[in-house]
Design a protein around this motif. Sequence first.
Motif, mmCIF file in Angstrom:
data_model
loop_
_atom_site.group_PDB
_atom_site.id
_atom_site.type_symbol
_atom_site.label_atom_id
_atom_site.label_comp_id
_atom_site.label_asym_id
_atom_site.label_seq_id
_atom_site.Cartn_x
_atom_site.Cartn_y
_atom_site.Cartn_z
ATOM 1 N N SER A 86 -38.056 13.243 56.837
ATOM 2 C CA SER A 86 -39.130 14.219 56.586
ATOM 3 C C SER A 86 -38.808 15.103 55.382
ATOM 4 O O SER A 86 -39.709 15.482 54.641
ATOM 5 C CB SER A 86 -39.488 15.020 57.835
ATOM 6 O OG SER A 86 -38.386 15.736 58.248
ATOM 7 N N ARG A 130 -39.873 13.043 52.418
ATOM 8 C CA ARG A 130 -41.336 12.950 52.314
ATOM 9 C C ARG A 130 -41.940 14.250 51.814
ATOM 10 O O ARG A 130 -42.905 14.257 51.066
ATOM 11 C CB ARG A 130 -41.948 12.600 53.673
ATOM 12 C CG ARG A 130 -41.612 11.192 54.096
ATOM 13 C CD ARG A 130 -42.386 10.767 55.314
ATOM 14 N NE ARG A 130 -43.729 10.316 54.975
ATOM 15 C CZ ARG A 130 -44.533 9.681 55.818
ATOM 16 N NH1 ARG A 130 -44.125 9.422 57.039
ATOM 17 N NH2 ARG A 130 -45.731 9.297 55.455
ATOM 18 N N ALA A 133 -35.845 6.279 52.788
ATOM 19 C CA ALA A 133 -37.078 7.076 52.804
ATOM 20 C C ALA A 133 -37.744 7.077 51.428
ATOM 21 O O ALA A 133 -38.966 6.948 51.316
ATOM 22 C CB ALA A 133 -36.759 8.506 53.241
ATOM 23 N N TYR A 165 -41.518 5.710 50.892
ATOM 24 C CA TYR A 165 -42.646 6.621 50.661
ATOM 25 C C TYR A 165 -42.803 7.047 49.209
ATOM 26 O O TYR A 165 -43.820 7.629 48.851
ATOM 27 C CB TYR A 165 -42.501 7.858 51.570
ATOM 28 C CG TYR A 165 -42.441 7.450 53.023
ATOM 29 C CD1 TYR A 165 -43.548 6.868 53.639
ATOM 30 C CD2 TYR A 165 -41.265 7.583 53.764
ATOM 31 C CE1 TYR A 165 -43.492 6.443 54.957
ATOM 32 C CE2 TYR A 165 -41.209 7.168 55.091
ATOM 33 C CZ TYR A 165 -42.314 6.594 55.680
ATOM 34 O OH TYR A 165 -42.266 6.162 56.979
ATOM 35 N N THR A 183 -40.994 8.930 45.569
ATOM 36 C CA THR A 183 -40.763 10.329 45.161
ATOM 37 C C THR A 183 -41.238 10.409 43.703
ATOM 38 O O THR A 183 -41.767 9.427 43.182
ATOM 39 C CB THR A 183 -39.259 10.708 45.223
ATOM 40 O OG1 THR A 183 -38.562 9.979 44.192
ATOM 41 C CG2 THR A 183 -38.628 10.421 46.582
ATOM 42 N N LYS A 198 -42.682 3.831 45.326
ATOM 43 C CA LYS A 198 -42.720 3.165 46.644
ATOM 44 C C LYS A 198 -42.654 1.644 46.460
ATOM 45 O O LYS A 198 -43.296 1.092 45.566
ATOM 46 C CB LYS A 198 -44.043 3.552 47.319
ATOM 47 C CG LYS A 198 -44.334 2.822 48.600
ATOM 48 C CD LYS A 198 -45.704 3.244 49.136
ATOM 49 C CE LYS A 198 -46.218 2.292 50.214
ATOM 50 N NZ LYS A 198 -45.299 1.943 51.281
ATOM 51 N N VAL A 218 -38.913 3.461 59.207
ATOM 52 C CA VAL A 218 -40.000 3.309 58.208
ATOM 53 C C VAL A 218 -40.750 1.982 58.366
ATOM 54 O O VAL A 218 -41.776 1.767 57.724
ATOM 55 C CB VAL A 218 -39.467 3.421 56.756
ATOM 56 C CG1 VAL A 218 -38.800 4.761 56.525
ATOM 57 C CG2 VAL A 218 -38.522 2.277 56.388
ATOM 58 N N ASP A 258 -44.670 1.107 57.819
ATOM 59 C CA ASP A 258 -45.214 1.712 56.594
ATOM 60 C C ASP A 258 -44.817 0.841 55.416
ATOM 61 O O ASP A 258 -45.418 0.869 54.352
ATOM 62 C CB ASP A 258 -44.652 3.130 56.403
ATOM 63 C CG ASP A 258 -45.199 4.082 57.464
ATOM 64 O OD1 ASP A 258 -46.271 3.784 58.005
ATOM 65 O OD2 ASP A 258 -44.546 5.092 57.761
#
Length: 427
Positions: free
Chosen positions: A34, A37, A188, A192, A194, A199, A218, A221
């Motif tokens: 988190s 993210r 991560a 997702y 950055t 991604k 993950v 996703d």
Amino acid sequence: MKVITAKEFLQEQRNQAEPADASQLDAVVGDIISKVRCSGDDALYSLTEKLDGVRLDEMIVSEAEFVEAQEAVSDAFKAAIQKALENITAFHANQTEQSWFMNQEGGITLGQKVTPIERVGVYIPGGKASYPSSVLMNVIPAKLAGVKEIVMTTPPQPDGKVSPYVLAAAKEAGVDTVYKIGGAQAIAALAYGTETIRKVFKIVGPGNAYVARAKKWVFGDVAIDMIAGPSEICIIADETARPRFVAADLLSQAEHDEAARPLLITTDRQIAEAVQDEMSRQTEQLKRKTIIQESMKLNGRIILTESLSEAFDTANSIAPEHLQLMIREPFENLAKVTNAGAIFLGDYSPEPLGDYLAGPNHTLPTSGTAVFSSPLGVYDFVKKSSVIHYSATALDRVSRDIGSLARAEGLSAHANAIQIRKDEGDA
Ligand SMILES: NC(=O)c1ccc[n+]([C@@H]2O[C@H](COP(=O)([O-])OP(=O)(O)OC[C@H]3O[C@@H](n4cnc5c(N)ncnc54)[C@H](O)[C@@H]3O)[C@@H](O)[C@H]2O)c1
Ligand SMILES: N[C@H](CO)Cc1c[nH]c[nH+]1
Ligand SMILES: [Zn+2]
């Protein structure tokens, strides 16, 4: 290593529930994910400082760092990488799949279109050791599949750099970009995105418990290859096995990690004792003695069986990552193996041969998952689409059947899409 019977071993396995620290691991990994993210690059820099003890100015490996790495590695290493690259490429080339089409009477074409995944992220572990061999094993099949963009992420060393061996292998294999980020935070970022890391659509590559947990987290996703646990080796040895070789091969995997699992299954008590002695003797000479001793104590087992057939049943229930058959007739007994990531036959096919250079992939199912999964391969980097073409006449021939099926499901719009064409044809 503890010596037990097959029955006792299987009972021990059944008693092993989820590790006590699983929820703590989840809490740590959940928090890292988190943070990445929410705060992107800022989180990556601060987590790298906290967990790897390195304050990075820049997370992307520069061209100058690649050049420096090429200069730092020996010619012998470069030659070995070349040899490994050739063998791994030759083996995996057999796994490439082509799109195919079939024509049926009346203007019907059906097929399967194979398309490479566009962008893939490869995690290369780097906490306790550096793994240039894993770079080749993960990148070569992706290249053969036709993946357009391959990015790699790996923890920085204490000096803030990436191991020159890993960088030299990445260059040879054709990685596009390397990031100096490790652990759950790297997973991560790949999943997702950055500000710096784009991604990806699939994450592959092994790692420690934090990395494995993050991949599980993950999944969905983004695609993942597998949840790779600590390294495992299981050797089935009969009275013909050579204790020095058996001991050396068990130790080779024990040195990866305290959580690594070296297992010997034997029908012969004398072999069991001789291997024990050899392991203690050889360990004294090895660099990673402490890790090895811990792994042998925690997870190492010598399992005594009544017969070879009981030895195979036990090995199949373990479904080990690596299985070595050090028995009189390994080929004749191969059919008895139903669950194993990779099978090594005979005295001169030790597991490290497969780790580095034979050609098959060393990213293999662990923790019993060989009951349902396979080694990493070219097939992990492609996806398939079905192709369907019907002519007006061909559709007309099946319109009544489709109508019946659609009405049975109460889906009149489905039936309508067929009927509307039939009506036009009839008009
Ligand atoms: N299956 C395979 O093909 C294969 C190949 C090579 C290695 N391996 C396995 O991969 C594993 C590599 O593990 P490793 O530790 O050396 O490297 P790693 O890169 O997987 O893990 C290092 C990272 O873990 C994170 N980390 C460490 N302590 C943490 C903590 N307390 N909290 C949160 N994050 C933390 C850090 O970010 C660090 O960068 C070993 O188990 C080895 O056996 C498997
Ligand atoms: N044996 C490991 C997989 O369990 C892979 C590896 C890489 N380098 C050495 N060994
Ligand atoms: Zn290994």
